[in-house]
Scaffold this active site. Structure first.
Site, PDB file in Angstrom:
ATOM      1  N   SER A 138       0.847  -1.188   0.000  1.00  0.00           N
ATOM      2  CA  SER A 138       0.000   0.000   0.000  1.00  0.00           C
ATOM      3  C   SER A 138       0.883   1.239   0.000  1.00  0.00           C
ATOM      4  O   SER A 138       2.061   1.180   0.368  1.00  0.00           O
ATOM      5  CB  SER A 138      -0.883   0.004   1.253  1.00  0.00           C
ATOM      6  OG  SER A 138      -1.497   1.258   1.464  1.00  0.00           O
ATOM      7  N   TYR A 151      -2.458  -0.727  10.666  1.00  0.00           N
ATOM      8  CA  TYR A 151      -2.569  -1.034   9.235  1.00  0.00           C
ATOM      9  C   TYR A 151      -1.315  -0.615   8.481  1.00  0.00           C
ATOM     10  O   TYR A 151      -0.735  -1.392   7.711  1.00  0.00           O
ATOM     11  CB  TYR A 151      -3.793  -0.350   8.637  1.00  0.00           C
ATOM     12  CG  TYR A 151      -3.820  -0.432   7.134  1.00  0.00           C
ATOM     13  CD1 TYR A 151      -4.101  -1.636   6.494  1.00  0.00           C
ATOM     14  CD2 TYR A 151      -3.542   0.683   6.336  1.00  0.00           C
ATOM     15  CE1 TYR A 151      -4.110  -1.736   5.115  1.00  0.00           C
ATOM     16  CE2 TYR A 151      -3.550   0.596   4.958  1.00  0.00           C
ATOM     17  CZ  TYR A 151      -3.828  -0.614   4.351  1.00  0.00           C
ATOM     18  OH  TYR A 151      -3.814  -0.706   2.973  1.00  0.00           O
TER      19      TYR A 151
END
Length: 264
Positions: A138, A151
């Site tokens: 990501s 995360y």
């Protein structure tokens, strides 16, 4: 039969990728939790593109799920020549207020199952001198991100692990790619852990791509044999700029900005 295994395949980037690869005549093994969706998806892909598409229902946030997927693929005599570790979830908000088990399940899915699948399928790829792996990280992998702390850290793990694994696999002729999408219009934010005021604030004004755009870039990067790719021109610019600023400063500025937007 040689197959491409895609995790998180029933929606978002995984679903778009399955269509792109089916169009290019990849036989597919799709892994996700939704049996009805997977069955319909495989039937449609097989009918539309004339390929073999099958699925395994698994929740990769649970221990031993990766082993169950591997064992089932062996029972079916499937040879995985492309492994796409796409499955992932996120969380938004103050870490101390987030549900602990949800945070741990996220880490297991984003990290432990990804590592397990690489470890399970790599020996056969090396033995056959044929195979590729794509690990999806990501944009959050590049900087510490307050209010999505666990995360972002889980994706930083994917980044570090994959870049190291890329080098380990080079002598064996196995290609490993780290692929980094930014904010994408999927159901990623429509979960209890993300669909909240913090989540809406965190993605406000973000450079956005569609799942189809991300999948197109992933396939293009695969065909060019890239080992690293950030999806989206705006995201590539962001990562280059972030590399010039100390992480502590980025985290401080990001946190202050989001607290201001939340009127805290």
């Amino acid at each position: 039969m040689e197959v491409t295994l895609i995790t998180g395949a029933s929606s978002g980037i995984g679903e778009a990728l399955s269509n792109k690869l089916a169009e290019k005549k990849h036989n597919l093994l799709l892994v996700a939790r939704n049996a009805d969706k997977l069955q319909k998806q495989c039937n449609q892909l097989s009918k539309t593109y004339g390929i073999h598409a099958q699925y395994i229902v698994a929740d990769l946030s649970k221990p031993n799920a990766a082993n169950e997927v591997f064992d089932e693929s062996k029972k079916r005599n499937l040879l995985v020549t492309l492994l796409v570790n796409n499955a992932g979830i996120g969380s938004s908000g103050e870490f101390i207020k987030n549900h602990l088990q949800s945070e741990l399940d996220m880490i297991y899915l984003n990290n432990a199952s990804l590592v397990a699948l690489c470890h399970l399928y790599l020996p056969e790829m090396i033995k056959n001198q044929k195979g590729s792996i794509i690990n999806v990280a990501s944009l959050a992998a590049f900087v510490p991100s307050p209010y999505m702390a666990a995360y972002a850290a889980s994706k930083a793990f994917v980044r570090s692990f994959t870049q190291a694994l890329t080098e380990e696999c080079k002598p064996y002729g196995i290609a490993v790619m780290l692929f980094n999408p930014g904010f994408t219009t999927t159901n990623f934010m429509n979960t209890p852990a993300n669909n909240n005021e913090w989540g809406q604030t965190l993605v406000k004004g973000a450079y956005t791509q569609t799942s189809e755009q991300v999948a197109f870039e992933m396939v293009e990067a695969l065909e060019k044999k890239k080992t690293f790719h950030v999806s989206g021109r705006g995201n590539r610019f962001t990562t280059k700029m972030a590399a010039l600023i100390p992480n502590a400063i980025i985290a401080k500025v990001f946190a202050n900005q989001k607290r201001k937007e939340m009127n805290l």
